[in-house]
Design a protein around this motif. Structure first.
Motif, PDB file in Angstrom:
ATOM      1  N   TRP A  66       0.876  -1.232   0.171  1.00 22.94           N
ATOM      2  CA  TRP A  66      -0.439   0.136   0.284  1.00 22.94           C
ATOM      3  C   TRP A  66       0.845   1.114   0.314  1.00 22.94           C
ATOM      4  O   TRP A  66       1.469   1.435   1.165  1.00 22.94           O
ATOM      5  N   GLU A  67       0.789   1.766  -1.522  1.00 15.38           N
ATOM      6  CA  GLU A  67       1.247   2.722  -1.344  1.00 15.38           C
ATOM      7  C   GLU A  67       0.707   4.118  -1.778  1.00 15.38           C
ATOM      8  O   GLU A  67       0.149   3.840  -3.187  1.00 15.38           O
ATOM      9  N   LYS A  68       0.749   5.970  -1.337  1.00 20.96           N
ATOM     10  CA  LYS A  68      -0.074   6.138  -1.330  1.00 20.96           C
ATOM     11  C   LYS A  68      -1.477   6.378  -2.076  1.00 20.96           C
ATOM     12  O   LYS A  68      -1.617   6.792  -3.101  1.00 20.96           O
ATOM     13  N   ALA A  69      -1.856   5.652  -1.380  1.00 20.66           N
ATOM     14  CA  ALA A  69      -3.238   5.260  -1.098  1.00 20.66           C
ATOM     15  C   ALA A  69      -4.054   4.358  -2.215  1.00 20.66           C
ATOM     16  O   ALA A  69      -5.130   3.916  -2.978  1.00 20.66           O
ATOM     17  N   LYS A  70      -2.840   2.709  -2.950  1.00 20.66           N
ATOM     18  CA  LYS A  70      -3.169   2.474  -3.728  1.00 20.66           C
ATOM     19  C   LYS A  70      -2.103   1.216  -3.078  1.00 20.66           C
ATOM     20  O   LYS A  70      -0.944   1.390  -2.990  1.00 20.66           O
ATOM     21  N   LEU A  71      -2.780  -0.033  -4.397  1.00 19.63           N
ATOM     22  CA  LEU A  71      -1.584  -1.490  -4.288  1.00 19.63           C
ATOM     23  C   LEU A  71      -0.530  -1.219  -5.229  1.00 19.63           C
ATOM     24  O   LEU A  71      -1.146  -0.893  -6.240  1.00 19.63           O
ATOM     25  N   THR A  72       0.357  -1.175  -4.963  1.00 20.67           N
ATOM     26  CA  THR A  72       1.284  -1.623  -6.546  1.00 20.67           C
ATOM     27  C   THR A  72       2.075  -2.363  -6.243  1.00 20.67           C
ATOM     28  O   THR A  72       2.706  -2.571  -4.959  1.00 20.67           O
ATOM     29  N   SER A  73       2.124  -3.340  -7.189  1.00 22.78           N
ATOM     30  CA  SER A  73       3.307  -4.249  -7.202  1.00 22.78           C
ATOM     31  C   SER A  73       4.568  -4.014  -6.611  1.00 22.78           C
ATOM     32  O   SER A  73       5.725  -3.035  -7.838  1.00 22.78           O
ATOM     33  N   TRP A  74       5.465  -4.998  -5.878  1.00 19.91           N
ATOM     34  CA  TRP A  74       7.061  -4.117  -5.380  1.00 19.91           C
ATOM     35  C   TRP A  74       7.860  -6.000  -5.747  1.00 19.91           C
ATOM     36  O   TRP A  74       9.211  -5.926  -5.420  1.00 19.91           O
ATOM     37  N   TRP A  75       7.074  -6.658  -6.125  1.00 19.61           N
ATOM     38  CA  TRP A  75       8.071  -8.266  -6.681  1.00 19.61           C
ATOM     39  C   TRP A  75       6.970  -9.476  -7.541  1.00 19.61           C
ATOM     40  O   TRP A  75       5.806  -9.146  -7.517  1.00 19.61           O
ATOM     41  N   GLU A  76       7.122  -9.630  -8.084  1.00 22.51           N
ATOM     42  CA  GLU A  76       6.765 -10.969  -8.969  1.00 22.51           C
ATOM     43  C   GLU A  76       7.705 -12.214  -8.805  1.00 22.51           C
ATOM     44  O   GLU A  76       9.482 -12.177  -8.983  1.00 22.51           O
ATOM     45  N   SER A  77       7.150 -13.538  -8.788  1.00 18.86           N
ATOM     46  CA  SER A  77       7.902 -14.526  -8.920  1.00 18.86           C
ATOM     47  C   SER A  77       8.208 -14.893 -10.316  1.00 18.86           C
ATOM     48  O   SER A  77       7.603 -14.271 -11.676  1.00 18.86           O
ATOM     49  N   PRO A  78       8.166 -15.916 -10.456  1.00 17.28           N
ATOM     50  CA  PRO A  78       9.325 -16.211 -11.492  1.00 17.28           C
ATOM     51  C   PRO A  78       8.094 -17.016 -12.497  1.00 17.28           C
ATOM     52  O   PRO A  78       7.138 -17.320 -11.581  1.00 17.28           O
ATOM     53  N   ASN A  79       8.479 -16.940 -14.126  1.00 10.97           N
ATOM     54  CA  ASN A  79       6.783 -16.999 -14.964  1.00 10.97           C
ATOM     55  C   ASN A  79       6.688 -19.531 -14.245  1.00 10.97           C
ATOM     56  O   ASN A  79       7.807 -19.724 -14.093  1.00 10.97           O
ATOM     57  N   LEU A  80       5.600 -19.827 -13.895  1.00  8.63           N
ATOM     58  CA  LEU A  80       5.198 -20.727 -13.072  1.00  8.63           C
ATOM     59  C   LEU A  80       4.679 -22.002 -13.793  1.00  8.63           C
ATOM     60  O   LEU A  80       3.477 -22.523 -14.151  1.00  8.63           O
ATOM     61  N   LEU A  81       3.758 -20.933 -15.278  1.00  8.10           N
ATOM     62  CA  LEU A  81       3.331 -21.650 -16.694  1.00  8.10           C
ATOM     63  C   LEU A  81       3.708 -22.933 -16.786  1.00  8.10           C
ATOM     64  O   LEU A  81       2.547 -23.571 -16.768  1.00  8.10           O
ATOM     65  N   ALA A  82       4.765 -23.033 -16.724  1.00  6.92           N
ATOM     66  CA  ALA A  82       4.957 -24.806 -17.482  1.00  6.92           C
ATOM     67  C   ALA A  82       4.361 -25.576 -16.045  1.00  6.92           C
ATOM     68  O   ALA A  82       4.869 -26.635 -16.616  1.00  6.92           O
ATOM     69  N   GLU A  83       4.154 -24.891 -15.047  1.00  7.35           N
ATOM     70  CA  GLU A  83       4.791 -25.876 -13.859  1.00  7.35           C
ATOM     71  C   GLU A  83       3.011 -25.781 -13.855  1.00  7.35           C
ATOM     72  O   GLU A  83       2.654 -26.848 -12.637  1.00  7.35           O
TER      73      GLU A  83
END
Length: 328
Positions: free
Chosen positions: A75-92
């Motif tokens: 939560w930053e400046k009254a909104k949700l902001t993405s700060w990390w993303e996992s590797p692509n897991l589509l193959a699993e």
């Protein structure tokens, strides 16, 4: 006569609208449409950074880009902001996600369970790092985590197929302990039917978490089962079974404190309704009328995102709409 007819219609419309006014959320703190992914599957909260406020973990997929991943939002400046993303897991895939404290250290972790691996992520030096990963052959269908036996560690609660029936899969809930070598099975439940939704948490306030499942066929209302861990038998045993608790199937559930601090079961269904239930006198009872949202719901969680000391309710509307509300 015409005046009386119009008056009668007005009164009828007034009383018809009362349930909708009563069921509307009191205040939206944040909304976002077509946010982050083309489809969201699950949402959880966790204080991974130890900063005193919760972060929001989201499992979702972009079909166009061929991406399936988990993102952490703050939560930053009254909104949700993405700060990390996992590797692509589509193959699993399919992939499940939860949060918990699976080790005796009590460290909070983001837990991702794919069809091939179990991944554990933790916060270290302002970064999210992969703490451990283990291979498995579980073929899981649902995932949650909670402290069932009161040892201070969260067990992993996994739904698997128990036996294949002609028209459905009869599923079980299995309980696992995490060790340095991987997953150690502790026990399981009896057959519970076609489980469609799972959560776990301490509903009765005794310090031991219960497991809640919903099972059924098609879109018809299913059976809610509340299970507890029996340390002597080393298995999950049914404590309560309830039919027709909801009018249709839930896509998301969570156990979390309500405004008064008592633990509640939150359910999010495909008709856009958020319901809350309390466990009292051996049954699940509704707390209030449901709250309505403009989209069918696929997930719900709660957490103090902005550090004001009150839990916000985070609700995901189909396919990728986000609503953050206060129910105080």
């Amino acid at each position: 006569m015409r005046y009386l007819f119009k008056f009668a219609i007005t009164i009828l419309l007034f009383f018809t609208m009362i349930p909708f006014v009563w069921s509307a959320p009191p205040s939206y703190l944040f909304t976002a449409n077509d946010y982050l992914y083309e489809a969201w599957f699950k949402v959880e909260t966790i204080n991974l950074s130890g900063a005193g406020t919760a972060q929001c973990a989201v499992l979702g997929r972009d079909y166009t880009d061929g991406r399936l991943s988990v993102q952490l939002l703050s939560w930053e400046k009254a909104k949700l902001t993405s700060w990390w993303e996992s590797p692509n897991l589509l193959a699993e895939g399919p992939v499940m996600m939860t949060t918990g404290r699976p080790f005796s250290t009590g460290e909070p972790m983001l837990i991702i369970l794919s069809q091939d691996h179990l991944y554990l992520y933790r916060h270290e030096n302002e970064n999210i790092i992969l703490s451990s990963q283990f291979k498995h052959t579980l073929f899981p269908h649902e995932l949650s985590a909670a402290d069932l036996d009161g040892d201070g560690r969260d067990e992993l609660i996994i739904v698997r197929i128990g036996q294949r029936m002609p028209s459905y899969d009869d599923k079980v809930v299995e309980v696992y302990r995490l060790t340095g070598e991987g997953l150690e099975k502790m026990g399981s439940s009896p057959y519970l039917g076609n489980i469609r939704c799972l959560t776990a948490g301490d509903l009765d306030g005794d310090g031991l978490a219960e497991v809640v499942t919903e099972a059924g066929l098609s879109t018809r209302p299913g059976v809610f089962t509340l299970l507890r861990w029996d340390p002597d038998r080393q298995e999950l045993v049914s404590r309560i079974q309830t039919e027709k608790l909801l009018s249709t199937l839930p896509f998301g559930m969570t156990v979390a404190p309500g405004a008064e601090g008592s633990p509640l079961l939150y359910t999010a269904d495909g008709w856009g309704r958020l319901n809350r239930f309390v466990l009292e006198e051996g049954k699940l009872s509704p707390v209030t009328e449901h709250f309505s949202f403009p989209n069918g719901l696929v997930g719900v969680t709660t957490g103090d995102l902005n550090g004001d000391g009150h839990n916000e309710v985070i609700v995901v509307g189909h396919p990728n709409n986000l609503y953050i509300v206060s129910l105080i």
